[in-house]
Design a protein around this motif. Structure first.
Motif, PDB file in Angstrom:
ATOM      1  N   GLU A 252      -8.012  -2.218  -6.499  1.00  0.00           N
ATOM      2  CA  GLU A 252      -7.851  -2.265  -7.953  1.00  0.00           C
ATOM      3  C   GLU A 252      -7.278  -0.972  -8.525  1.00  0.00           C
ATOM      4  O   GLU A 252      -6.575  -0.982  -9.539  1.00  0.00           O
ATOM      5  CB  GLU A 252      -9.217  -2.555  -8.598  1.00  0.00           C
ATOM      6  CG  GLU A 252      -9.205  -2.587 -10.114  1.00  0.00           C
ATOM      7  CD  GLU A 252      -8.305  -3.686 -10.681  1.00  0.00           C
ATOM      8  OE1 GLU A 252      -7.805  -3.513 -11.815  1.00  0.00           O
ATOM      9  OE2 GLU A 252      -8.116  -4.712 -10.004  1.00  0.00           O
ATOM     10  N   ALA A 253      -7.514   0.144  -7.880  1.00  0.00           N
ATOM     11  CA  ALA A 253      -7.089   1.441  -8.410  1.00  0.00           C
ATOM     12  C   ALA A 253      -5.587   1.658  -8.347  1.00  0.00           C
ATOM     13  O   ALA A 253      -5.066   2.592  -8.971  1.00  0.00           O
ATOM     14  CB  ALA A 253      -7.795   2.570  -7.662  1.00  0.00           C
ATOM     15  N   TYR A 254      -4.872   0.813  -7.598  1.00  0.00           N
ATOM     16  CA  TYR A 254      -3.439   1.016  -7.393  1.00  0.00           C
ATOM     17  C   TYR A 254      -2.585   0.032  -8.181  1.00  0.00           C
ATOM     18  O   TYR A 254      -3.000  -1.105  -8.447  1.00  0.00           O
ATOM     19  CB  TYR A 254      -3.079   0.884  -5.914  1.00  0.00           C
ATOM     20  CG  TYR A 254      -3.605   1.984  -5.030  1.00  0.00           C
ATOM     21  CD1 TYR A 254      -3.294   3.316  -5.276  1.00  0.00           C
ATOM     22  CD2 TYR A 254      -4.407   1.687  -3.928  1.00  0.00           C
ATOM     23  CE1 TYR A 254      -3.769   4.328  -4.458  1.00  0.00           C
ATOM     24  CE2 TYR A 254      -4.886   2.698  -3.101  1.00  0.00           C
ATOM     25  CZ  TYR A 254      -4.565   4.010  -3.362  1.00  0.00           C
ATOM     26  OH  TYR A 254      -5.030   5.005  -2.547  1.00  0.00           O
ATOM     27  N   THR A 255      -1.365   0.466  -8.489  1.00  0.00           N
ATOM     28  CA  THR A 255      -0.346  -0.398  -9.075  1.00  0.00           C
ATOM     29  C   THR A 255       1.002  -0.004  -8.479  1.00  0.00           C
ATOM     30  O   THR A 255       1.108   0.960  -7.719  1.00  0.00           O
ATOM     31  CB  THR A 255      -0.328  -0.249 -10.615  1.00  0.00           C
ATOM     32  OG1 THR A 255       0.570  -1.207 -11.162  1.00  0.00           O
ATOM     33  CG2 THR A 255       0.104   1.148 -11.034  1.00  0.00           C
ATOM     34  N   ASP A 256       2.047  -0.750  -8.816  1.00  0.00           N
ATOM     35  CA  ASP A 256       3.417  -0.442  -8.376  1.00  0.00           C
ATOM     36  C   ASP A 256       3.512  -0.295  -6.854  1.00  0.00           C
ATOM     37  O   ASP A 256       4.114   0.659  -6.338  1.00  0.00           O
ATOM     38  CB  ASP A 256       3.929   0.834  -9.044  1.00  0.00           C
ATOM     39  CG  ASP A 256       4.040   0.702 -10.558  1.00  0.00           C
ATOM     40  OD1 ASP A 256       4.217  -0.436 -11.038  1.00  0.00           O
ATOM     41  OD2 ASP A 256       3.940   1.723 -11.255  1.00  0.00           O
ATOM     42  N   VAL A 257       2.934  -1.244  -6.142  1.00  0.00           N
ATOM     43  CA  VAL A 257       2.994  -1.217  -4.673  1.00  0.00           C
ATOM     44  C   VAL A 257       4.413  -1.566  -4.212  1.00  0.00           C
ATOM     45  O   VAL A 257       5.038  -2.497  -4.722  1.00  0.00           O
ATOM     46  CB  VAL A 257       1.980  -2.208  -4.064  1.00  0.00           C
ATOM     47  CG1 VAL A 257       2.121  -2.261  -2.550  1.00  0.00           C
ATOM     48  CG2 VAL A 257       0.564  -1.817  -4.470  1.00  0.00           C
ATOM     49  N   GLY A 258       4.905  -0.798  -3.265  1.00  0.00           N
ATOM     50  CA  GLY A 258       6.223  -1.068  -2.703  1.00  0.00           C
ATOM     51  C   GLY A 258       6.235  -0.808  -1.217  1.00  0.00           C
ATOM     52  O   GLY A 258       5.292  -0.220  -0.664  1.00  0.00           O
ATOM     53  N   TRP A 259       7.286  -1.248  -0.548  1.00  0.00           N
ATOM     54  CA  TRP A 259       7.371  -1.018   0.891  1.00  0.00           C
ATOM     55  C   TRP A 259       8.830  -0.987   1.323  1.00  0.00           C
ATOM     56  O   TRP A 259       9.724  -1.472   0.632  1.00  0.00           O
ATOM     57  CB  TRP A 259       6.599  -2.089   1.671  1.00  0.00           C
ATOM     58  CG  TRP A 259       7.074  -3.496   1.442  1.00  0.00           C
ATOM     59  CD1 TRP A 259       6.690  -4.335   0.430  1.00  0.00           C
ATOM     60  CD2 TRP A 259       8.033  -4.219   2.206  1.00  0.00           C
ATOM     61  NE1 TRP A 259       7.341  -5.545   0.526  1.00  0.00           N
ATOM     62  CE2 TRP A 259       8.184  -5.507   1.612  1.00  0.00           C
ATOM     63  CE3 TRP A 259       8.781  -3.929   3.351  1.00  0.00           C
ATOM     64  CZ2 TRP A 259       9.044  -6.477   2.115  1.00  0.00           C
ATOM     65  CZ3 TRP A 259       9.655  -4.905   3.845  1.00  0.00           C
ATOM     66  CH2 TRP A 259       9.763  -6.150   3.238  1.00  0.00           C
ATOM     67  N   VAL A 337       0.920   3.601  -6.755  1.00  0.00           N
ATOM     68  CA  VAL A 337       0.634   4.586  -7.792  1.00  0.00           C
ATOM     69  C   VAL A 337      -0.796   4.409  -8.247  1.00  0.00           C
ATOM     70  O   VAL A 337      -1.260   3.291  -8.459  1.00  0.00           O
ATOM     71  CB  VAL A 337       1.605   4.423  -8.985  1.00  0.00           C
ATOM     72  CG1 VAL A 337       1.258   5.412 -10.093  1.00  0.00           C
ATOM     73  CG2 VAL A 337       3.041   4.617  -8.531  1.00  0.00           C
ATOM     74  N   LYS A 338      -1.497   5.530  -8.420  1.00  0.00           N
ATOM     75  CA  LYS A 338      -2.868   5.484  -8.933  1.00  0.00           C
ATOM     76  C   LYS A 338      -2.843   5.193 -10.428  1.00  0.00           C
ATOM     77  O   LYS A 338      -2.123   5.829 -11.186  1.00  0.00           O
ATOM     78  CB  LYS A 338      -3.551   6.848  -8.675  1.00  0.00           C
ATOM     79  CG  LYS A 338      -4.877   7.083  -9.389  1.00  0.00           C
ATOM     80  CD  LYS A 338      -6.016   6.279  -8.785  1.00  0.00           C
ATOM     81  CE  LYS A 338      -7.324   6.634  -9.463  1.00  0.00           C
ATOM     82  NZ  LYS A 338      -7.778   8.007  -9.207  1.00  0.00           N
ATOM     83  N   LYS A 339      -3.599   4.179 -10.855  1.00  0.00           N
ATOM     84  CA  LYS A 339      -3.657   3.821 -12.273  1.00  0.00           C
ATOM     85  C   LYS A 339      -4.264   4.959 -13.101  1.00  0.00           C
ATOM     86  O   LYS A 339      -5.121   5.694 -12.624  1.00  0.00           O
ATOM     87  CB  LYS A 339      -4.509   2.558 -12.462  1.00  0.00           C
ATOM     88  CG  LYS A 339      -3.867   1.296 -11.886  1.00  0.00           C
ATOM     89  CD  LYS A 339      -4.771   0.105 -12.084  1.00  0.00           C
ATOM     90  CE  LYS A 339      -4.171  -1.172 -11.492  1.00  0.00           C
ATOM     91  NZ  LYS A 339      -5.091  -2.324 -11.620  1.00  0.00           N
TER      92      LYS A 339
END
Length: 339
Positions: A252-259, A337-339
């Protein structure tokens, strides 16, 4: 004195970190470093963690220097997601941007980042001390720590956490990513990257495991398959390269996940390769040759006979040098990215 969360804790006079965490140990001499090492089957390994069983000697660190060059060339940068990284590390008033390199190895990435971002503080952490040639940048330091013990002493202290080629030593990678979220400041970035132990054929399809004498057999693949199982038996999170994006999305603490995934030929076997690709492929072949040479302690500790290990190493090295196997290595990177 308790360090402010916006600043990194400095080492105390007795060599321990200024933080209360028992896992952290700052070192400043070769004597300190020797306490963290042991000799196993003719190579020097860390003395802190039995999960990670690859060497930690000068020979291995030179290999990691080479691998660092390969990945930097393949990415065209020291890191993926450049816009996110530069935004997280932008100069600001009130606090110094900070970078944590988990599993720093030879320290090459941390040193290069300290030079590229002189306004940032860079901390490299590993199970064993790096062998650093020359003077360190004034904004870079190294500490001995086991990431499996957590980073409670670094709550909210970093804007970028970088973890590359550490999956063999991390027992619970999803939990590690959870703890990294606590280390990051809001807007901070985590980057995880590793080479896949699964190798790929010339069409970039996964190589199937086949026995010697069967069409498609590769000694290089045999070595990687043996190493994968040995690392898995020791509790390493060897499947993290392919699973990391999924794990990051579940937190939950993360957003904008990419790979991002990069296929690199092991050796210059592609006939239509341009000079840059040939250079990277030749460098990766040398990296793999050194990697295979360093697998003996891991395999011998798992019960392989010395003559079997020597034979597999010899045959795999000959196969790579003679370009008898058209194999790709896949490197996977994930970030959030950490929210």
């Amino acid at each position: 004195m308790t360090p402010d969360q916006d600043e990194l804790p400095e080492s105390s006079s007795d060599g321990r970190s200024g933080s209360p965490a028992p896992s952290l140990y700052s070192f400043s001499s070769s004597v300190d470093g020797q306490l963290m090492l042991r000799q196993v089957y003719g190579r020097i390994l860390n003395n802190q963690n039995d999960t990670y069983f690859l060497p930690a000697d000068t020979e291995e660190h030179r290999r990691l220097d080479l691998q660092h060059q390969v990945i930097t060339l393949a990415l065209g940068s020291l890191y993926p997601a450049p816009d996110l990284v530069r935004r997280a590390l932008r100069p600001r008033s009130g606090k110094t941007p900070a970078i944590l390199d988990v599993g720093t190895g030879s320290g090459s990435w941390a040193i290069d980042m300290a030079k590229q971002f002189p306004h940032c503080t860079v901390v490299g952490v590993d199970l064993a001390p790096p062998r650093v040639d020359g003077d360190l940048p004034p904004n870079c330091r190294f500490e001995i720590d086991d990431a499996n013990l957590g980073f409670g002493h670094y709550q909210g202290a970093f804007d970028l956490v970088h973890a590359r080629s550490i999956s063999a030593g991390i027992r619970d990678y999803p939990q590690f990513l959870e703890e990294v979220a606590q280390v990051l400041r809001p807007g901070g970035v985590v980057i995880s990257g590793d080479g896949d132990m699964q190798l790929f054929d010339e069409w970039q399809q996964p190589l199937a495991y086949v026995e010697e004498g069967t069409p498609g057999f590769s000694w290089t693949h045999r070595m990687f398959f043996a190493a994968y199982n040995a690392m898995k038996n020791r509790g390493g999170s060897i499947d993290s390269p392919s699973m990391c994006p999924t794990w990051l999305r579940s937190i939950e603490a993360y957003t904008d996940v990419g790979w991002h995934k990069v296929f690199i030929p092991i050796g210059p076997w592609r006939q239509n390769a341009d000079p840059r690709e040939r250079l990277i492929a030749e460098m990766l072949r040398e990296d793999c040759l050194r990697y295979i040479a360093g697998l003996a302690p891991l395999l011998l500790s798992e019960g392989y006979l010395p003559e079997s290990v020597e034979m597999m190493q010899r045959e795999a090295a000959a196969e790579l040098r003679e370009l008898r196997a058209r194999i790709y290595s896949r490197w996977a990177f994930a970030w959030a990215v950490k929210k």
